[in-house]
Design an enzyme around this catalytic site. Structure first.
Site, PDB file in Angstrom:
ATOM      1  CB  ALA A 128     -18.475  14.773   0.084  1.00  0.00           C
ATOM      2  NE  ARG A 173     -13.739  17.317  -4.841  1.00  0.00           N
ATOM      3  CZ  ARG A 173     -13.237  17.581  -6.022  1.00  0.00           C
ATOM      4  NH1 ARG A 173     -13.967  18.194  -6.939  1.00  0.00           N
ATOM      5  NH2 ARG A 173     -12.009  17.265  -6.306  1.00  0.00           N
ATOM      6  CG  ASP A 232      -2.114  -0.763   1.120  1.00  0.00           C
ATOM      7  OD1 ASP A 232      -2.606  -0.817  -0.022  1.00  0.00           O
ATOM      8  OD2 ASP A 232      -2.603  -1.320   2.113  1.00  0.00           O
TER       9      ASP A 232
END
Lengths: 567, 678
Positions: B375, B378, B302
């Site tokens: 969201a 933003r 990752d």
């Protein structure tokens, strides 16, 4: 450089030039690709399959492959045995030979079927033309073909992945004979015949000797048997003295062609391996390892023989050159070259008396056979044997770079290791045990003509020859006794099938595995380091196994020879 | 928990190991080690002959010594194994104690709790743990947050936060809650906790031989069998040559030839390898996984947490034309004051250092309103004194400014593009309709990661980075860290697909994971390391657990895996190479009496036949304890090309193995003569 060494270099040069394309040709034949001979031979091949009801597309698991191979060999042994027993009632027997003694017949049948061609009998005094042609020469082709088929099956184990099958035995067998052995044998036989190797079905020739005696000169269909005798690394001579007989080996050209013949296919197979692996470097590395071992042995043998015999030297004879048992028509170097080649390849044909070589030369010849005939070796099985050694080598080498070991992209795990250990050690162990029997039992000692270390060498040589499926003899040992016929037959069986069967098992197990891609973390086979390690493994395993008996045999004899004692 | 190799010879461990090596002589347990079993058979035979000689009143001095050294050969091998086991068991013992003393507060259906022993807890039980209490068993936090001291397991003194939900909910039995209260759902039955597994792994009874160990053992058995036949045939050939070789000498030769060095140390190498992993705070569920890690040629990582520090950091302010850097910094800081995300904090930090006000507390004016990030918008920011300061993604700020009648200046547009191209994340700051400038947020590589990845490449391992970032960002980070390949905009199932693809091409894939959605990929990977702090699902799917939850640990695991295999190979090579010298010691001793010319083989010039045989068997025995430190620590491993690694090991253990015994046997021979033992 002396002309003799130029000859050696030239011969090996020609070998290399021929082996590379032959290897690629072999790869094509067994991959089913088109070759220049395909238009001519393919119809015959197809016809043959339809005649025998063989489905050439049917793939076999290793067990089926091995069963077919064994069944075929059992039938072959029975056929050759019966032929010898019945030859008296069959045609092509101008000398009217009767049935062969049972133990000799068993030994001979096994000997020819296992590609050993150990000859306990004297050909021209025992076997009819029919037996020689239909029994022995046919087996010369078939036993060689069986070996090649097995090697190809093993290669398939490496190049295939996630499959249970390794090819079709009947197809591999047919192609070995049809595309490889027959064409080459025809060429070789024609050249041999042109050079004066006899080829007739007529009776032996009676001749008037100068002192008005009558001599019966043995002749026969020799050239045709002689070609495959070398190409198939068989080595069984038509005549008792094999290629030291002027009718079997008349000229320097035939002598060199015989050496070339026995090395050719065995030396091509590493290149075939490289071509089939699609990694020519790996094939070259295997070839290079064999060549290094071959040259090392040749070097020691030549050094030993050209140094001469100290005893003869003291007597002022011939500058000490040890000419006893040499083929004087050819000289020391070609005779040594022949001996080295015939012992590394498991051919076993001889053009000189191996018994008469100096002890250290004898040691080299013994070593070549005792390590399991892997320096080129018998056609097919030599490569198989070398792969066993390569498995050992890569196992240790893989560990030492911190990876679980692999060879040619296949992981080596317990099942491969068991089979490689059996394939590698069973012949050596059998050799030592049979030789132990021979020096302990009166039946074994009874046959000895020489005492002391030389006698020991003779016994070891006999069993090394049998277990290595070589077939050459040190002589000096009467091997045509029930004891030796039975023990060498056992040795030949173990040497042959404890090599081929484990190899097929390995192929079956490897074919099921995936192929690990080559990366920077993989130990490269196509690398001088691999060659060094493989050569080292062969020498160390051989030395550790046979050092004690070599010390008591050839090395002690060498020491005592220096001190003036002979046997 | 940290094993210090300097305490290898700790006296109490030594004493215990000496004690433990005696019961291991029992043939019923020794047969598991076929090479040493064969030595024992030889020792018994020789001892019986010696006893017969003593009773018959014959000359027994030599045979007694051979017998003694044969028994010592086995004891030394047993000692090596016992020492390796003892070291692991000592650590496990401490843990076991900690665990068995723990008391659990089990939650009953009616909401009350009862106190039970930790050993009674079963899967599905709920327990409460609060300040100062030991967490009784492995489980997942279902409720609450706690600061946990995991030093008992990891040796790491810094406490860690564990909380319900997310990927940091796993707790391990034996660790201590420092503060907070948590409700834990126990996920294992008694005997299956990590502590239990750890204990099981170090106790050899449960240790399965790995396939590689089995293959090596087959080879060693083959060699042993071969040498038995060699020695039997030697007796016959010698007899043919008129020589009689006594059975003790034959047995001595046999034991010298057999691969006793590797045979004796083989179990210790495997156990010590697991110990070494444990000292790196990794628990392996099987030895096979450890060895496989040496083969790994693709590592999936990752991005976040492994290659880069968890979060992006602000590294640069790029003011628009006509705006000073200070003005931009002040406004960026103001807009981020209420932003508790790591990115927001890093902007505040950068501003403070730029404005040289580090340490001072900055507060917005009274009556300010924070605009939180959503969201939809933003962006986030602050309304203060009629100013509307905003910070956010460049397109949302552009839209916002446009809606108010402003526009994005061209130089900022260029700056934003260039930041994105370099793999950074651009943020734009505005004040009303004025665009003040851009902030460069950048992934910061972890310390040493570049060096570690280049070490991976040296040993032939490809590193593959997985990230949700867009390909441009991903490529930039990959290039900076020296990563070979990356998978950008990865969906959760991308890991599994990537692993399957690599495996289909024949690669061996390692991966590290912690989240529940990593579990399928972990289960698919050949070597799967789960963070101890990760979810139970991840831990169960993995074949190793990293107690430190340090993703860079994979590199250590790979190196330990390789080290185990290298040690095995090196000692095998050494053992077999030793045989050459032993032939040169013993064969002249046997043969030269009857055939003096064979004394040329006595190249070590050993004094007498008896001293030669004794020296060889003594060398063969004492080389085992001398190599124990090497077996336990492992052969030094340095990432380098395979050919140079192999060359080095061949020279040291192959060539060295040929030469060392010649010197050693000669020295022992001199000692034997000096002490009149011959």
């Amino acid at each position: 450089m002396s002309p003799e060494f130029v000859y050696v270099a030239l011969l090996l040069g020609v070998l290399l030039v021929l082996a590379v394309p032959t290897g690629r040709y072999i790869a094509k034949v067994f991959s089913g690709e088109r070759t220049p001979l395909t238009p001519l031979l393919r119809p015959i091949e197809k016809r043959f399959y339809s005649l025998l009801g063989i489905d050439e597309n049917k793939e076999m698991s290793w067990k089926t492959y091995a069963s077919a191979l064994i069944a075929f060999n059992i039938l072959s042994v029975i056929a050759v045995f019966l032929l010898q027993e019945a030859q008296g009632w069959l045609p092509l027997n101008p000398q009217g030979f009767g049935p062969v003694r049972w133990d000799t017949a068993v030994n001979t049948a096994i000997s020819f079927v296992t590609n050993t061609n150990w000859q306990a009998y004297s050909g021209e005094q025992t076997m009819s033309y029919l037996t020689q042609m239909l029994g022995l020469t046919v087996q010369n082709f078939l036993s060689g073909a069986v070996g090649i088929a097995a090697a190809i099956a093993v290669i398939r184990g490496f190049i295939r992945k996630n499959t249970a099958t390794i090819g079709n035995f009947w197809v591999d067998l047919t192609r070995s004979v049809l595309y490889l052995l027959l064409p080459l044998a025809i060429i070789w036989a024609l050249v041999f015949a042109s050079q004066g190797v006899v080829q007739t079905l007529g009776p032996y020739v009676a001749a008037q000797t100068p002192d008005s005696g009558e001599q019966l000169i043995a002749v026969g269909p020799t050239a045709s048997q002689d070609a495959i005798k070398f190409l198939g690394t068989n080595g069984g001579g038509f005549f008792n003295v094999n290629s030291a007989h002027p009718f079997e080996n008349p000229t320097p050209l035939t002598d060199s062609l015989q050496v070339l013949g026995m090395l050719l296919i065995a030396a091509s197979l590493p290149f075939a391996l490289g071509a089939m692996l699609k990694n020519r470097g790996q094939g070259r590395a295997i070839f290079a390892s064999m060549m290094v071992l071959y040259l090392a042995g040749l070097g020691v043998a030549l050094w030993s023989e050209t140094n001469g015999n100290p005893l003869l030297d003291h007597l002022g004879v011939a500058g000490g050159i040890n000419l006893e048992g040499k083929e004087t028509r050819f000289g020391i170097v070609p005779t040594v070259l022949f001996a080295e080649s015939t012992t590394v390849t498991s051919d076993g044909g001889v053009d000189g008396m191996h018994d008469s070589f100096l002890p250290l030369t004898g040691l080299v010849l013994l070593f070549n056979m005792a390590i399991g005939e892997v320096i080129f070796g018998g056609v097919g099985v030599g490569l198989i044997g070398m792969i066993f050694y390569a498995i050992m080598t890569m196992f240790i080498a893989g560990l030492m770079i911190g990876r679980t070991p692999e060879l040619f992209g296949k992981k080596l795990e317990p099942s491969e290791m068991i089979m490689a250990v059996i394939g590698l050690l069973a012949p050596s162990v059998t050799l030592l045990l049979l030789a132990t029997l021979a020096v302990v039992l009166p039946a074994g000692l009874f046959s000895l003509n020489n005492a002391g270390p030389h006698g020991l060498s003779e016994i070891i040589y006999a069993f090394a020859s049998a277990c290595g499926n070589n077939g050459s003899a040190f002589a000096g040992l009467n091997a045509n006794t029930i004891f030796y016929n039975m023990t060498t037959a056992l040795g030949m069986l173990v040497g042959r099938f404890a090599t081929i069967l484990p190899a097929l098992a390995i192929a079956g197990s490897l074919a099921q595995k995936k192929i690990v891609p080559f990366s920077a973390a993989t130990l490269p086979v196509a690398h001088p380091l691999f060659v060094v390690m493989l050569v080292g493994t062969v020498i160390i395993v051989g030395a550790l196994t046979f050092f004690p008996v070599f010390v008591l045999g050839p090395i002690l004899e060498h020491m005592l020879l220096g001190a003036g004692r002979t046997f | 928990m940290h094993i210090n190799t300097s305490n290898l010879w700790q006296s109490d461990l030594m004493k215990q190991a000496i004690k433990d090596s005696i019961p291991k002589l029992d043939p019923r347990t020794l047969w598991r080690n076929p090479v040493m079993f064969a030595v024992e058979m030889g020792a018994i035979l020789t001892t019986m002959i010696t006893a017969r000689d003593i009773i018959a009143g014959g000359n027994f001095g030599f045979d007694v010594q051979i017998s003694i050294w044969l028994w010592f050969t086995i004891l030394f091998a047993n000692f090596a194994e016992a020492l390796a086991e003892g070291r692991g068991r000592a650590q496990a013992e401490n843990l076991r104690q900690a665990r068995s003393e723990a008391i659990a507060n089990r939650l009953l259906n009616d909401g009350s709790t009862e106190q039970v022993s930790a050993l009674e807890l079963r899967k599905g039980d709920l327990v409460l743990a609060k300040d100062g209490e030991i967490i009784p068993s492995d489980g997942e936090i279902v409720n609450g947050v706690a600061l946990v001291d995991e030093s008992a397991i990891t040796g790491e003194s810094a406490p860690v936060v564990r909380e319900a939900g997310g990927d940091r909910c796993g707790v391990t039995g034996g660790t201590r809650v420092l503060s907070g209260q948590i409700k834990v759902n126990i996920t294992v039955d008694p005997g299956e906790t990590f502590l239990d597994k750890m204990i099981g792994m170090v106790e050899s009874a449960k240790r399965q031989k790995t396939p590689n160990e089995k293959a090596l053992e087959i080879m060693l058995i083959g060699l042993t069998g071969l040498f038995i036949v060699v020695v039997i045939s030697l007796e016959a050939f010698a007899g043919y040559m008129g020589l009689l070789v006594s059975v003790p000498v034959l047995v001595a030769l046999l034991v010298c030839l057999m691969p006793t060095t590797i045979g004796g140390l083989l179990p210790a190498i495997g156990i010590a390898g697991m110990d070494r992993l444990l000292s790196h705070n990794v628990i392996a569920m099987s030895g096979r996984a450890v060895e496989a890690s040496g083969d790994v040629d693709v590592v999936l990582m990752d991005k976040t947490g492994t290659i880069t520090l968890g979060n992006r950091m602000a590294t640069e302010f790029i003011p628009a034309v006509g705006v000073t850097r200070e003005e931009l910094a002040v406004n960026a800081m103001l807009s981020s004051l209420a932003d508790e995300t790591p990115e927001g904090r890093s902007i505040v930090d950068l501003s403070k250092s730029l404005l040289s006000i580090r340490g001072r507390d900055i507060r917005p004016a009274e009556g300010s309103t924070f605009i939180p990030f959503t969201a939809e918008t933003r962006m986030s920011g602050i309304d203060m004194g009629g100013r509307e300061i905003r910070k956010g993604a460049h397109d949302s700020i552009e839209e916002y400014v446009k809606s108010k009648g402003g526009k994005m200046p061209e130089d900022i547009r260029v700056a934003v593009d260039s930041i994105a191209k370099d793999g950074g994340t651009p943020l734009v700051v505005s004040d009303g309709i004025r665009v003040l400038g851009a902030i460069r947020l950048k992934d910061v590589l972890k310390e040493n990661i570049k060096e570690r990845i280049s070490r991976l490449r040296t040993v032939g391992i490809r590193s593959v980075m997985i990230t949700g970032d867009n390909p441009i960002t991903a490529a930039a980070i990959a290039a900076e860290a020296g990563i070979d390949d990356f998978i950008g905009q990865a969906r959760p199932e991308a890991k599994l697909e990537a692993i399957q693809k690599y495996q289909q091409d024949g690669h061996l894939v390692a991966m590290i994971g912690d989240g529940t959605n990593d579990a399928p990929a972990l289960a698919q990977a050949d070597v799967a390391v789960a963070m101890n702090a990760g979810t139970q699902a991840a831990r169960e799917a993995a074949n190793m657990v990293d107690l430190d939850s340090n993703p860079a640990k994979l590199l250590d695991i790979v190196e330990i895996g390789k080290q185990i295999l290298i040690t095995r190979g090196a000692l095998t090579t050494f053992s077999v190479a030793n045989d050459v010298s032993k032939y040169f010691a013993i064969l002249p001793a046997i043969f030269a009496i009857a055939y003096p010319s064979l004394n040329v083989l006595n190249i070590m010039q050993l004094a007498t036949p008896t001293s030669a045989v004794l020296s060889a068997i003594i060398f063969n025995a004492i080389i085992i304890p001398m190599l124990i430190p090497l077996a336990l620590r492992g052969v030094r491993y340095q990432p380098t090309s395979v050919t140079s690694l192999l060359t080095r090991n061949l020279l040291i253990y192959g060539l060295g193995g040929l030469i060392v015994p010649f010197v050693g046997i000669k020295m022992i021979d001199m000692l034997v003569v000096l002490l009149h033992l011959e």
